[in-house]
Design a protein around this motif. Structure first.
Motif, short mmCIF file in Angstrom:
data_model
loop_
_atom_site.label_atom_id
_atom_site.label_comp_id
_atom_site.label_asym_id
_atom_site.label_seq_id
_atom_site.Cartn_x
_atom_site.Cartn_y
_atom_site.Cartn_z
N PHE A 61 0.81 -1.23 0.00
CA PHE A 61 0.00 0.00 0.00
C PHE A 61 0.84 1.26 0.00
N LYS A 62 2.12 1.13 0.29
CA LYS A 62 2.98 2.33 0.39
C LYS A 62 3.01 3.11 -0.91
N ASP A 63 2.75 2.44 -2.03
CA ASP A 63 2.80 3.12 -3.33
C ASP A 63 1.76 4.23 -3.44
N CYS A 83 14.12 8.09 3.68
CA CYS A 83 13.11 7.52 4.58
C CYS A 83 13.74 6.46 5.47
N ALA A 84 13.06 6.21 6.59
CA ALA A 84 13.33 5.04 7.43
C ALA A 84 12.28 4.01 7.09
N SER A 85 12.60 2.74 7.28
CA SER A 85 11.62 1.75 6.86
C SER A 85 11.81 0.39 7.49
N THR A 86 10.69 -0.29 7.72
CA THR A 86 10.73 -1.72 8.03
C THR A 86 10.77 -2.54 6.74
N GLY A 87 10.86 -1.87 5.60
CA GLY A 87 11.06 -2.56 4.33
C GLY A 87 10.23 -2.06 3.19
N ASN A 88 8.92 -2.02 3.38
CA ASN A 88 8.05 -1.66 2.25
C ASN A 88 8.18 -0.20 1.83
N THR A 89 8.32 0.69 2.79
CA THR A 89 8.49 2.10 2.42
C THR A 89 9.78 2.28 1.63
N THR A 134 16.65 -0.47 15.95
CA THR A 134 15.27 -0.77 15.55
C THR A 134 14.81 0.21 14.47
N PHE A 135 13.60 -0.04 13.96
CA PHE A 135 12.97 0.93 13.05
C PHE A 135 12.87 2.30 13.71
N ASP A 136 12.55 2.30 14.99
CA ASP A 136 12.38 3.58 15.69
C ASP A 136 13.69 4.37 15.68
N LEU A 186 -7.27 -3.75 9.91
CA LEU A 186 -5.96 -3.60 9.28
C LEU A 186 -4.83 -3.73 10.29
N PRO A 187 -3.62 -4.10 9.80
CA PRO A 187 -2.47 -4.16 10.68
C PRO A 187 -1.98 -2.75 11.00
N VAL A 188 -1.38 -2.59 12.18
CA VAL A 188 -0.88 -1.28 12.60
C VAL A 188 0.57 -1.40 13.04
N GLY A 192 0.48 5.20 10.49
CA GLY A 192 0.10 6.05 9.36
C GLY A 192 -1.12 5.51 8.61
N ASN A 193 -1.14 4.21 8.37
CA ASN A 193 -2.18 3.69 7.50
C ASN A 193 -3.56 3.67 8.17
N ILE A 194 -3.60 3.39 9.45
CA ILE A 194 -4.89 3.42 10.14
C ILE A 194 -5.44 4.86 10.14
N ALA A 242 7.31 -6.23 9.28
CA ALA A 242 6.79 -4.96 8.76
C ALA A 242 6.16 -4.11 9.86
N ILE A 243 5.64 -4.76 10.89
CA ILE A 243 4.97 -4.01 11.96
C ILE A 243 5.73 -4.12 13.29
N ARG A 244 7.04 -4.33 13.18
CA ARG A 244 7.88 -4.37 14.37
C ARG A 244 8.29 -2.94 14.73
N PRO A 290 3.33 -11.78 6.17
CA PRO A 290 2.82 -12.05 7.52
C PRO A 290 2.13 -10.86 8.18
N ALA A 291 2.74 -9.68 8.13
CA ALA A 291 2.12 -8.53 8.81
C ALA A 291 0.71 -8.29 8.30
N SER A 292 0.51 -8.51 7.03
CA SER A 292 -0.81 -8.27 6.44
C SER A 292 -1.87 -9.17 7.04
C1 AN7 Z 1 2.86 -4.81 4.97
O1 AN7 Z 1 7.73 0.09 5.36
O2 AN7 Z 1 6.31 1.19 8.27
O3 AN7 Z 1 0.89 1.48 10.62
O4 AN7 Z 1 8.59 1.33 6.88
O5 AN7 Z 1 4.74 -2.76 5.46
O6 AN7 Z 1 1.21 2.77 8.50
O7 AN7 Z 1 3.15 1.74 9.67
C2 AN7 Z 1 5.52 -0.53 6.91
C3 AN7 Z 1 4.34 -0.73 7.53
C4 AN7 Z 1 1.31 -2.84 7.64
C5 AN7 Z 1 1.87 -0.88 8.97
N1 AN7 Z 1 1.54 -3.76 6.71
O8 AN7 Z 1 1.45 0.36 8.48
C6 AN7 Z 1 7.65 0.65 6.45
C7 AN7 Z 1 6.46 0.48 7.29
C8 AN7 Z 1 2.68 -3.74 5.99
C9 AN7 Z 1 3.62 -2.75 6.20
C10 AN7 Z 1 2.22 -1.83 7.90
C11 AN7 Z 1 3.40 -1.78 7.20
P1 AN7 Z 1 1.68 1.67 9.37
#
Ligand code: AN7
Length: 354
Positions: A61-63, A83-89, A134-136, A186-188, A192-194, A242-244, A290-292
């Motif tokens: 969804f980051k796109d 950017c900082a990222s757990t991967g997808n960003t 960490t991501f933080d 949705l995962p959090v 940002g996404n919620i 992704a959500i660590r 998995p996070a999804s």
């Molecule tokens: C698959 O890529 O934060 O609550 O740096 O990759 O808006 O963070 C990714 C987050 C859920 C959580 N599902 O969304 C990043 C990053 C997937 C994700 C989330 C992310 P946010």
């Protein structure tokens, strides 16, 4: 023939803070599938729909936000995005920067991002810094760097451009269903996404394009659930990398989405997440990372707790593609059936020899 050209050159442009003169930096993101899940609908006695965000161009969804952030960055003449990222960003930023001819600098926690995401960022040509932390930590350093160097920060923290783009998911859902769902799961992670998903529904309701608003149900991994506990988690743990996130940057937005919608933010265990990860692939044919699967795990948990009413319409965001994290699949109980290349051996291995 008219075909989908991405979010900026779509009817959703009026919701997007993109200058009229800015050429779109797009990979034709958005317009993702909304699939009915037969097995989740049967399990819950509801109408359950999957919003398959892994179908976006870089697989998450980051796109949706990145097309806006990079379009504006390119139009304002910056040369780099960071950017900082757990991967997808990082994968998304790297792809859109490549498309715009910009440099992408991405900071990721070393050893804690799914390899498919790293592989994407490498191939799109990002400058990658793997940080011990960490991501933080990555986000803290990124913000400090962006404050003193001429690189556009493309994290969603305080970035109205990213959030505006991510709100489009809700517009698509209402347009597809002809109404808002009763519940959106949705995962959090960073929050940002919620925040954006709730904001999108609110925008549609304000303009009379939806008569109702959904309850927002957000789910964090049990080892990384600061919003559930109400306090940051210094050392977040979960296999759903992704959500660590231990200290969500959009904390207030996430809490507002929960409270203003009459929703909830709850924790799901890694075991529940992986059960859902297997089931959605096996039962619905959708390979999500998995996070999804946290949104599915959460729905099932809340159903078990009696918080659903039969007949409700539920949408679950499947935020990223399963191909991002092939190790998660390969190391989850797969045992190869190995034989010689003789048909009789293969038949015997399959139990088809009688
Ligand atoms: C698959 O890529 O934060 O609550 O740096 O990759 O808006 O963070 C990714 C987050 C859920 C959580 N599902 O969304 C990043 C990053 C997937 C994700 C989330 C992310 P946010």
């Amino acid at each position: 023939m008219s075909s989908w050209q991405g979010l900026i050159d779509s009817p959703y442009r009026r919701w997007l803070p993109v200058p009229d003169t800015a050429p779109a930096v797009s990979l034709h993101e958005g317009a993702t599938p909304l699939l009915r899940s037969a097995h989740l609908s049967a399990a819950t006695d509801c109408e359950v729909w999957l919003k398959v965000e892994g179908a976006n161009p870089t697989g998450s969804f980051k796109d949706r936000g990145m097309t806006i952030a990079v379009t504006v960055a390119a139009a304002t003449g910056v040369r780099s995005v960071i950017c900082a990222s757990t991967g997808n960003t990082s994968a998304s930023a790297a792809a859109y920067a490549a498309r715009a001819g910009l440099e992408a600098v991405v900071l990721v926690p070393r050893g804690r991002i799914a390899l498919g995401k790293l592989a994407q960022a490498i191939r799109y040509g990002a400058r990658i810094v793997e940080l011990e932390g960490t991501f933080d930590d990555c986000l803290r350093v990124t913000r400090e760097l962006a404050a003193h160097h001429p690189a556009a920060l493309v994290n969603s923290v305080g970035n109205e451009l990213r959030l505006a783009g991510q709100r489009t998911v809700s517009y698509e859902i209402v347009d597809a269903l002809g109404r808002a769902p009763d519940i959106h799961c949705l995962p959090v992670g960073n929050g940002g996404n919620i925040t954006a998903t709730w904001g999108g529904y609110q925008n549609y309701a304000k303009e009379g394009l939806a008569a109702t608003l959904p309850r927002i149900w957000g789910f964090q991994a049990a080892g990384a659930a600061p919003l559930v506990h109400g306090t940051p988690v210094p050392n977040p743990t979960t296999r759903a990398t992704a959500i660590r996130v231990g200290h969500p940057a959009t904390w207030d937005g996430a809490i507002a989405a929960r409270d203003d919608s009459g929703g909830l933010i709850a924790a799901v265990t890694d075991e529940e997440i992986f059960d859902a990860y297997r089931a959605v692939a096996h039962r619905d044919g959708v390979f999500a990372e998995p996070a999804s699967a946290a949104g599915i795990a959460g729905l099932l948990r809340e159903h078990a707790a009696g918080r659903l009413t039969a007949g409700q319409t539920v949408v679950i965001t499947l935020s990223g593609n399963g191909l991002k994290d092939t190790e998660a699949s390969l190391h989850d109980g797969y045992e190869p059936t190995e034989t010689s290349a003789a048909t009789s051996d293969v038949a015997r291995a399959l139990g088809w020899d009688s």
